[in-house]
Design a protein around this motif. Structure first.
Motif, PDB file in Angstrom:
ATOM      1  N   GLU A 161     -12.593 -38.387  -2.167  1.00 57.22           N
ATOM      2  CA  GLU A 161     -13.410 -39.561  -2.478  1.00 57.22           C
ATOM      3  C   GLU A 161     -14.903 -39.248  -2.402  1.00 57.22           C
ATOM      4  O   GLU A 161     -15.714 -40.135  -2.227  1.00 57.22           O
ATOM      5  N   ILE A 162     -15.222 -37.971  -2.582  1.00 58.37           N
ATOM      6  CA  ILE A 162     -16.635 -37.568  -2.588  1.00 58.37           C
ATOM      7  C   ILE A 162     -17.106 -37.659  -4.030  1.00 58.37           C
ATOM      8  O   ILE A 162     -16.408 -37.223  -4.927  1.00 58.37           O
ATOM      9  N   SER A 163     -18.286 -38.232  -4.251  1.00 55.02           N
ATOM     10  CA  SER A 163     -18.778 -38.296  -5.630  1.00 55.02           C
ATOM     11  C   SER A 163     -20.163 -37.670  -5.728  1.00 55.02           C
ATOM     12  O   SER A 163     -20.972 -37.740  -4.792  1.00 55.02           O
ATOM     13  N   SER A 164     -20.424 -37.062  -6.892  1.00 57.55           N
ATOM     14  CA  SER A 164     -21.741 -36.471  -7.144  1.00 57.55           C
ATOM     15  C   SER A 164     -22.818 -37.549  -7.137  1.00 57.55           C
ATOM     16  O   SER A 164     -23.942 -37.307  -6.695  1.00 57.55           O
ATOM     17  N   THR A 165     -22.464 -38.752  -7.607  1.00 54.24           N
ATOM     18  CA  THR A 165     -23.431 -39.868  -7.621  1.00 54.24           C
ATOM     19  C   THR A 165     -23.885 -40.175  -6.191  1.00 54.24           C
ATOM     20  O   THR A 165     -25.081 -40.328  -5.918  1.00 54.24           O
ATOM     21  N   HIS A 166     -22.925 -40.258  -5.268  1.00 57.79           N
ATOM     22  CA  HIS A 166     -23.242 -40.527  -3.851  1.00 57.79           C
ATOM     23  C   HIS A 166     -24.159 -39.435  -3.302  1.00 57.79           C
ATOM     24  O   HIS A 166     -25.130 -39.717  -2.581  1.00 57.79           O
ATOM     25  N   ILE A 167     -23.858 -38.180  -3.640  1.00 57.92           N
ATOM     26  CA  ILE A 167     -24.657 -37.049  -3.137  1.00 57.92           C
ATOM     27  C   ILE A 167     -26.089 -37.137  -3.662  1.00 57.92           C
ATOM     28  O   ILE A 167     -27.047 -36.977  -2.903  1.00 57.92           O
ATOM     29  N   ARG A 168     -26.249 -37.428  -4.951  1.00 58.77           N
ATOM     30  CA  ARG A 168     -27.602 -37.522  -5.525  1.00 58.77           C
ATOM     31  C   ARG A 168     -28.400 -38.640  -4.849  1.00 58.77           C
ATOM     32  O   ARG A 168     -29.567 -38.460  -4.503  1.00 58.77           O
ATOM     33  N   LYS A 169     -27.752 -39.798  -4.661  1.00 58.39           N
ATOM     34  CA  LYS A 169     -28.446 -40.938  -4.021  1.00 58.39           C
ATOM     35  C   LYS A 169     -28.837 -40.592  -2.590  1.00 58.39           C
ATOM     36  O   LYS A 169     -29.918 -40.944  -2.118  1.00 58.39           O
ATOM     37  N   ALA A 170     -27.919 -39.914  -1.885  1.00 60.17           N
ATOM     38  CA  ALA A 170     -28.185 -39.552  -0.491  1.00 60.17           C
ATOM     39  C   ALA A 170     -29.366 -38.593  -0.385  1.00 60.17           C
ATOM     40  O   ALA A 170     -30.224 -38.736   0.497  1.00 60.17           O
ATOM     41  N   ILE A 171     -29.428 -37.621  -1.282  1.00 64.15           N
ATOM     42  CA  ILE A 171     -30.554 -36.655  -1.266  1.00 64.15           C
ATOM     43  C   ILE A 171     -31.858 -37.408  -1.526  1.00 64.15           C
ATOM     44  O   ILE A 171     -32.867 -37.183  -0.861  1.00 64.15           O
ATOM     45  N   LYS A 172     -31.813 -38.320  -2.500  1.00 57.40           N
ATOM     46  CA  LYS A 172     -33.019 -39.077  -2.862  1.00 57.40           C
ATOM     47  C   LYS A 172     -33.540 -39.902  -1.700  1.00 57.40           C
ATOM     48  O   LYS A 172     -34.751 -40.064  -1.525  1.00 57.40           O
ATOM     49  N   THR A 173     -32.617 -40.410  -0.861  1.00 56.78           N
ATOM     50  CA  THR A 173     -33.054 -41.246   0.268  1.00 56.78           C
ATOM     51  C   THR A 173     -33.198 -40.444   1.571  1.00 56.78           C
ATOM     52  O   THR A 173     -33.315 -41.020   2.648  1.00 56.78           O
ATOM     53  N   GLY A 174     -33.152 -39.118   1.448  1.00 57.51           N
ATOM     54  CA  GLY A 174     -33.420 -38.257   2.605  1.00 57.51           C
ATOM     55  C   GLY A 174     -32.285 -38.118   3.600  1.00 57.51           C
ATOM     56  O   GLY A 174     -32.486 -37.718   4.742  1.00 57.51           O
ATOM     57  N   LYS A 175     -31.064 -38.452   3.191  1.00 54.90           N
ATOM     58  CA  LYS A 175     -29.907 -38.296   4.085  1.00 54.90           C
ATOM     59  C   LYS A 175     -29.467 -36.831   4.124  1.00 54.90           C
ATOM     60  O   LYS A 175     -29.638 -36.101   3.156  1.00 54.90           O
ATOM     61  N   ASN A 176     -28.860 -36.451   5.234  1.00 56.01           N
ATOM     62  CA  ASN A 176     -28.335 -35.089   5.350  1.00 56.01           C
ATOM     63  C   ASN A 176     -26.892 -35.063   4.845  1.00 56.01           C
ATOM     64  O   ASN A 176     -25.995 -35.607   5.480  1.00 56.01           O
ATOM     65  N   ILE A 177     -26.679 -34.445   3.699  1.00 57.56           N
ATOM     66  CA  ILE A 177     -25.321 -34.381   3.122  1.00 57.56           C
ATOM     67  C   ILE A 177     -24.849 -32.928   3.032  1.00 57.56           C
ATOM     68  O   ILE A 177     -23.928 -32.628   2.277  1.00 57.56           O
ATOM     69  N   ARG A 178     -25.454 -32.054   3.827  1.00 61.21           N
ATOM     70  CA  ARG A 178     -25.105 -30.631   3.731  1.00 61.21           C
ATOM     71  C   ARG A 178     -23.610 -30.338   3.895  1.00 61.21           C
ATOM     72  O   ARG A 178     -23.088 -29.467   3.218  1.00 61.21           O
ATOM     73  N   PRO A 179     -22.864 -31.077   4.757  1.00 56.87           N
ATOM     74  CA  PRO A 179     -21.429 -30.776   4.884  1.00 56.87           C
ATOM     75  C   PRO A 179     -20.637 -30.982   3.590  1.00 56.87           C
ATOM     76  O   PRO A 179     -19.531 -30.487   3.456  1.00 56.87           O
ATOM     77  N   LEU A 180     -21.196 -31.755   2.642  1.00 50.74           N
ATOM     78  CA  LEU A 180     -20.464 -32.053   1.404  1.00 50.74           C
ATOM     79  C   LEU A 180     -20.659 -30.995   0.315  1.00 50.74           C
ATOM     80  O   LEU A 180     -20.040 -31.081  -0.749  1.00 50.74           O
ATOM     81  N   LEU A 181     -21.526 -30.028   0.582  1.00 49.94           N
ATOM     82  CA  LEU A 181     -21.846 -29.014  -0.428  1.00 49.94           C
ATOM     83  C   LEU A 181     -21.632 -27.611   0.126  1.00 49.94           C
ATOM     84  O   LEU A 181     -21.920 -27.353   1.295  1.00 49.94           O
ATOM     85  N   PRO A 182     -21.128 -26.682  -0.714  1.00 55.73           N
ATOM     86  CA  PRO A 182     -21.101 -25.287  -0.265  1.00 55.73           C
ATOM     87  C   PRO A 182     -22.529 -24.867   0.108  1.00 55.73           C
ATOM     88  O   PRO A 182     -23.493 -25.329  -0.531  1.00 55.73           O
ATOM     89  N   ALA A 183     -22.686 -24.026   1.117  1.00 52.20           N
ATOM     90  CA  ALA A 183     -24.019 -23.660   1.626  1.00 52.20           C
ATOM     91  C   ALA A 183     -24.936 -23.143   0.519  1.00 52.20           C
ATOM     92  O   ALA A 183     -26.112 -23.514   0.435  1.00 52.20           O
ATOM     93  N   GLU A 184     -24.389 -22.292  -0.367  1.00 53.03           N
ATOM     94  CA  GLU A 184     -25.210 -21.697  -1.427  1.00 53.03           C
ATOM     95  C   GLU A 184     -25.707 -22.761  -2.409  1.00 53.03           C
ATOM     96  O   GLU A 184     -26.817 -22.675  -2.936  1.00 53.03           O
ATOM     97  N   VAL A 185     -24.866 -23.782  -2.621  1.00 52.73           N
ATOM     98  CA  VAL A 185     -25.239 -24.878  -3.520  1.00 52.73           C
ATOM     99  C   VAL A 185     -26.350 -25.708  -2.884  1.00 52.73           C
ATOM    100  O   VAL A 185     -27.360 -26.029  -3.521  1.00 52.73           O
ATOM    101  N   TRP A 186     -26.165 -26.046  -1.600  1.00 49.20           N
ATOM    102  CA  TRP A 186     -27.207 -26.810  -0.903  1.00 49.20           C
ATOM    103  C   TRP A 186     -28.526 -26.046  -0.907  1.00 49.20           C
ATOM    104  O   TRP A 186     -29.592 -26.614  -1.186  1.00 49.20           O
ATOM    105  N   ASN A 187     -28.496 -24.750  -0.625  1.00 50.78           N
ATOM    106  CA  ASN A 187     -29.729 -23.948  -0.560  1.00 50.78           C
ATOM    107  C   ASN A 187     -30.471 -23.968  -1.890  1.00 50.78           C
ATOM    108  O   ASN A 187     -31.699 -24.092  -1.930  1.00 50.78           O
ATOM    109  N   TYR A 188     -29.723 -23.858  -2.988  1.00 50.18           N
ATOM    110  CA  TYR A 188     -30.350 -23.854  -4.317  1.00 50.18           C
ATOM    111  C   TYR A 188     -30.963 -25.221  -4.631  1.00 50.18           C
ATOM    112  O   TYR A 188     -32.087 -25.326  -5.110  1.00 50.18           O
TER     113      TYR A 188
END
Length: 197
Positions: A161-188
């Motif tokens: 139930e993880i969505s890319s839309t949720h991840i984009r919104k979370a990044i925009k509002t400064g939330k920490n969503i690092r557990p939802l992304l592979p480390a290399e993806v988050w770093n990029y």
């Protein structure tokens, strides 16, 4: 004579790719008779302006980074080279001509199976390409015309139930969503300052 490789095609915009995509892809390749799964990055439709969609090459790079540690998962930019707007049937024909030694199968969520009859040349797809279906959280658990089709394989897989839309919104509002992304993806994403505006 060599047995053809069975390749599952997992289409998506992957904007961005996240652990849900990887969990499903890895589960399907490990618990089915598929040899590999290619994550096919869907190109940006030039006629549709979508501010939140990263450029094609950036989304491809995210998928490359996500697949680094999975030898049975590969990224694919095959649709970047095809005329737009593109249909799945065209991609399948193109791949089958380019790699005649492989058998290409389609991966889709259960929800997509309910509307599969509306796809262009769905009957041709089904005749030549087995379909592997993974469960999605959905209210319509009822049977459809494809429920017992011999070329449709249902794979028990974790429901994501993880969505890319949720991840984009979370990044925009400064939330920490690092557990939802592979480390290399988050770093990029972090390094390139994506999705913050």
């Amino acid at each position: 004579m060599l047995k053809p490789k069975k390749i599952g095609l997992y289409f998506g915009s992957f904007n961005p790719i996240h652990i849900g995509h990887l969990i499903i892809a890895n589960h399907l390749v490990e618990y089915s008779n598929l040899d590999e799964i290619w994550l096919v990055v869907t190109p940006h439709n030039p006629f549709k302006k979508k501010k939140t969609l990263l450029e094609d090459h950036h989304r491809l790079e995210l998928v490359n980074k996500a697949c680094e540690h999975y030898k049975k998962l590969k990224s694919s930019d095959i649709e970047f080279k095809l005329p737009q707007p593109n249909y799945t049937i065209n991609t399948l024909i193109h791949l089958s001509e380019k790699f005649p030694e492989n058998q290409f199968c389609l991966l889709m969520g259960e929800d997509n199976l309910n509307t599969f009859h509306k796809w262009k040349n769905f009957d041709v797809i089904l005749k030549h390409h087995p379909i592997y279906v993974y469960p999605r959280k959905t209210d319509n658990g009822h049977e459809n015309q494809f429920s017992n089709h011999p070329d449709i394989v249902h794979i028990e897989a974790p429901i994501m139930e993880i969505s890319s839309t949720h991840i984009r919104k979370a990044i925009k509002t400064g939330k920490n969503i690092r557990p939802l992304l592979p480390a290399e993806v988050w770093n990029y994403i972090d390094e390139m300052n994506f999705y913050r505006k």
